[in-house]
Design a protein around this motif. Structure first.
Motif, PDB file in Angstrom:
ATOM      1  N   ASN A  91       2.012 -29.949 -39.958  1.00  0.00           N
ATOM      2  CA  ASN A  91       0.640 -29.708 -40.378  1.00  0.00           C
ATOM      3  C   ASN A  91      -0.257 -29.474 -39.168  1.00  0.00           C
ATOM      4  N   ARG A  92      -0.086 -30.259 -38.123  1.00  0.00           N
ATOM      5  CA  ARG A  92      -0.880 -30.097 -36.899  1.00  0.00           C
ATOM      6  C   ARG A  92      -0.613 -28.741 -36.263  1.00  0.00           C
ATOM      7  N   CYS A  93       0.655 -28.353 -36.198  1.00  0.00           N
ATOM      8  CA  CYS A  93       1.013 -27.049 -35.620  1.00  0.00           C
ATOM      9  C   CYS A  93       0.460 -25.904 -36.464  1.00  0.00           C
ATOM     10  N   LEU A  94       0.452 -26.067 -37.781  1.00  0.00           N
ATOM     11  CA  LEU A  94      -0.118 -25.050 -38.652  1.00  0.00           C
ATOM     12  C   LEU A  94      -1.612 -24.915 -38.400  1.00  0.00           C
ATOM     13  N   TYR A  95      -2.292 -26.018 -38.201  1.00  0.00           N
ATOM     14  CA  TYR A  95      -3.724 -25.984 -37.916  1.00  0.00           C
ATOM     15  C   TYR A  95      -3.989 -25.246 -36.601  1.00  0.00           C
ATOM     16  N   ILE A  96      -3.227 -25.573 -35.563  1.00  0.00           N
ATOM     17  CA  ILE A  96      -3.392 -24.916 -34.258  1.00  0.00           C
ATOM     18  C   ILE A  96      -3.161 -23.408 -34.391  1.00  0.00           C
ATOM     19  N   ALA A  97      -2.128 -23.034 -35.140  1.00  0.00           N
ATOM     20  CA  ALA A  97      -1.833 -21.614 -35.353  1.00  0.00           C
ATOM     21  C   ALA A  97      -2.967 -20.939 -36.111  1.00  0.00           C
ATOM     22  N   ALA A  98      -3.524 -21.619 -37.101  1.00  0.00           N
ATOM     23  CA  ALA A  98      -4.621 -21.050 -37.888  1.00  0.00           C
ATOM     24  C   ALA A  98      -5.870 -20.874 -37.032  1.00  0.00           C
TER      25      ALA A  98
ATOM     26  N   GLU B  13      -1.045 -28.028 -49.444  1.00  0.00           N
ATOM     27  CA  GLU B  13      -1.300 -28.591 -48.118  1.00  0.00           C
ATOM     28  C   GLU B  13      -1.468 -27.476 -47.087  1.00  0.00           C
ATOM     29  N   ALA B  14      -0.589 -26.484 -47.146  1.00  0.00           N
ATOM     30  CA  ALA B  14      -0.667 -25.359 -46.210  1.00  0.00           C
ATOM     31  C   ALA B  14      -1.992 -24.619 -46.389  1.00  0.00           C
ATOM     32  N   TYR B  15      -2.377 -24.361 -47.625  1.00  0.00           N
ATOM     33  CA  TYR B  15      -3.611 -23.629 -47.900  1.00  0.00           C
ATOM     34  C   TYR B  15      -4.821 -24.351 -47.298  1.00  0.00           C
ATOM     35  N   ARG B  16      -4.931 -25.649 -47.540  1.00  0.00           N
ATOM     36  CA  ARG B  16      -6.075 -26.417 -47.030  1.00  0.00           C
ATOM     37  C   ARG B  16      -6.108 -26.409 -45.505  1.00  0.00           C
ATOM     38  N   THR B  17      -4.960 -26.609 -44.897  1.00  0.00           N
ATOM     39  CA  THR B  17      -4.892 -26.650 -43.438  1.00  0.00           C
ATOM     40  C   THR B  17      -5.257 -25.304 -42.838  1.00  0.00           C
ATOM     41  N   ILE B  18      -4.747 -24.232 -43.425  1.00  0.00           N
ATOM     42  CA  ILE B  18      -5.023 -22.888 -42.915  1.00  0.00           C
ATOM     43  C   ILE B  18      -6.503 -22.557 -43.060  1.00  0.00           C
ATOM     44  N   ARG B  19      -7.087 -22.850 -44.220  1.00  0.00           N
ATOM     45  CA  ARG B  19      -8.510 -22.562 -44.424  1.00  0.00           C
ATOM     46  C   ARG B  19      -9.353 -23.289 -43.382  1.00  0.00           C
ATOM     47  N   SER B  20      -9.016 -24.534 -43.111  1.00  0.00           N
ATOM     48  CA  SER B  20      -9.750 -25.316 -42.128  1.00  0.00           C
ATOM     49  C   SER B  20      -9.584 -24.730 -40.724  1.00  0.00           C
TER      50      SER B  20
ATOM     51  N   VAL C 145       4.872 -22.798 -36.028  1.00  0.00           N
ATOM     52  CA  VAL C 145       4.881 -23.524 -37.297  1.00  0.00           C
ATOM     53  C   VAL C 145       6.306 -23.750 -37.797  1.00  0.00           C
ATOM     54  N   THR C 146       7.125 -22.706 -37.805  1.00  0.00           N
ATOM     55  CA  THR C 146       8.458 -22.813 -38.408  1.00  0.00           C
ATOM     56  C   THR C 146       9.425 -23.638 -37.578  1.00  0.00           C
ATOM     57  N   THR C 147       9.139 -23.839 -36.298  1.00  0.00           N
ATOM     58  CA  THR C 147      10.030 -24.653 -35.458  1.00  0.00           C
ATOM     59  C   THR C 147       9.460 -26.038 -35.179  1.00  0.00           C
ATOM     60  N   ALA C 148       8.325 -26.358 -35.777  1.00  0.00           N
ATOM     61  CA  ALA C 148       7.695 -27.658 -35.553  1.00  0.00           C
ATOM     62  C   ALA C 148       8.560 -28.772 -36.124  1.00  0.00           C
ATOM     63  N   PRO C 149       8.686 -29.878 -35.394  1.00  0.00           N
ATOM     64  CA  PRO C 149       9.457 -31.005 -35.923  1.00  0.00           C
ATOM     65  C   PRO C 149       8.717 -31.690 -37.073  1.00  0.00           C
ATOM     66  N   ALA C 150       9.471 -32.379 -37.887  1.00  0.00           N
ATOM     67  CA  ALA C 150       8.875 -33.138 -38.992  1.00  0.00           C
ATOM     68  C   ALA C 150       7.809 -34.064 -38.421  1.00  0.00           C
ATOM     69  N   GLY C 151       6.712 -34.171 -39.123  1.00  0.00           N
ATOM     70  CA  GLY C 151       5.607 -34.997 -38.669  1.00  0.00           C
ATOM     71  C   GLY C 151       4.596 -34.235 -37.818  1.00  0.00           C
TER      72      GLY C 151
ATOM     73  N   GLN D  50      -4.045 -15.477 -43.206  1.00  0.00           N
ATOM     74  CA  GLN D  50      -3.788 -16.472 -44.254  1.00  0.00           C
ATOM     75  C   GLN D  50      -2.394 -16.289 -44.839  1.00  0.00           C
ATOM     76  N   SER D  51      -2.028 -15.065 -45.182  1.00  0.00           N
ATOM     77  CA  SER D  51      -0.730 -14.794 -45.807  1.00  0.00           C
ATOM     78  C   SER D  51       0.433 -15.144 -44.892  1.00  0.00           C
ATOM     79  N   VAL D  52       0.350 -14.711 -43.652  1.00  0.00           N
ATOM     80  CA  VAL D  52       1.426 -14.975 -42.692  1.00  0.00           C
ATOM     81  C   VAL D  52       1.588 -16.479 -42.476  1.00  0.00           C
ATOM     82  N   LEU D  53       0.472 -17.176 -42.329  1.00  0.00           N
ATOM     83  CA  LEU D  53       0.541 -18.614 -42.072  1.00  0.00           C
ATOM     84  C   LEU D  53       0.977 -19.396 -43.306  1.00  0.00           C
ATOM     85  N   GLU D  54       0.568 -18.969 -44.493  1.00  0.00           N
ATOM     86  CA  GLU D  54       1.025 -19.650 -45.711  1.00  0.00           C
ATOM     87  C   GLU D  54       2.540 -19.573 -45.820  1.00  0.00           C
ATOM     88  N   GLN D  55       3.074 -18.389 -45.578  1.00  0.00           N
ATOM     89  CA  GLN D  55       4.527 -18.234 -45.650  1.00  0.00           C
ATOM     90  C   GLN D  55       5.215 -19.109 -44.600  1.00  0.00           C
ATOM     91  N   ALA D  56       4.672 -19.156 -43.400  1.00  0.00           N
ATOM     92  CA  ALA D  56       5.260 -19.985 -42.344  1.00  0.00           C
ATOM     93  C   ALA D  56       5.193 -21.463 -42.725  1.00  0.00           C
TER      94      ALA D  56
END
Length: 123
Positions: free
Chosen positions: A61-68, A102-109, A52-58, A86-92
């Motif tokens: 969100n997709r990388c966050l979803y995959i991580a979640a 946006e992070a919260y919605r993506t992580i929950r999904s 998530v933290t090294t994902a390029p712009a654009g 949830q906490s670790v991914l929100e921070q990332a």
């Protein structure tokens, strides 16, 4: 219709529309066992946070979803709690530049999708 410029926005209203700065982020601490399965889960968390933290712009969100999804599978398998994931991914996500909402919605999904395919870590 009149063809005039709109009235200027009142200062007090503009102040309400300006987002408040985020509070300082504290590192999330996940309490895991120190055995081999704990080492595996720690490595998985680190890998997904890096994704998530090294994902390029654009792509953030997709990388966050995959991580979640990945951490959601581990949470469903009982290797870590959903709250920790949830906490670790929100921070990332916020560190990567996503908004909290946006992070919260993506992580929950992603966690919900991952929970449908639990992954257990053998001891």
């Amino acid at each position: 219709m009149l063809d005039t410029d709109p009235a200027p926005l009142a200062g007090w209203l503009a102040g309400l529309l300006t987002p408040a700065p985020l509070p300082p982020q504290r590192p999330v601490v996940v309490d895991l066992p120190t055995d081999r399965s704990g080492a595996y889960v720690r490595a998985a968390i680190r890998r997904e946070v890096d994704r998530v933290t090294t994902a390029p712009a654009g792509e953030r969100n997709r990388c966050l979803y995959i991580a979640a999804v990945a951490l959601g599978q581990l949470a469903a398998g009982g290797s870590l709690t959903e709250n920790d994931a949830q906490s670790v991914l929100e921070q990332a996500g916020v560190t990567a530049g996503l908004s909290c909402a946006e992070a919260y919605r993506t992580i929950r999904s992603g966690l919900a999708a991952g929970s449908k395919r639990p992954r257990q870590v053998a001891a």
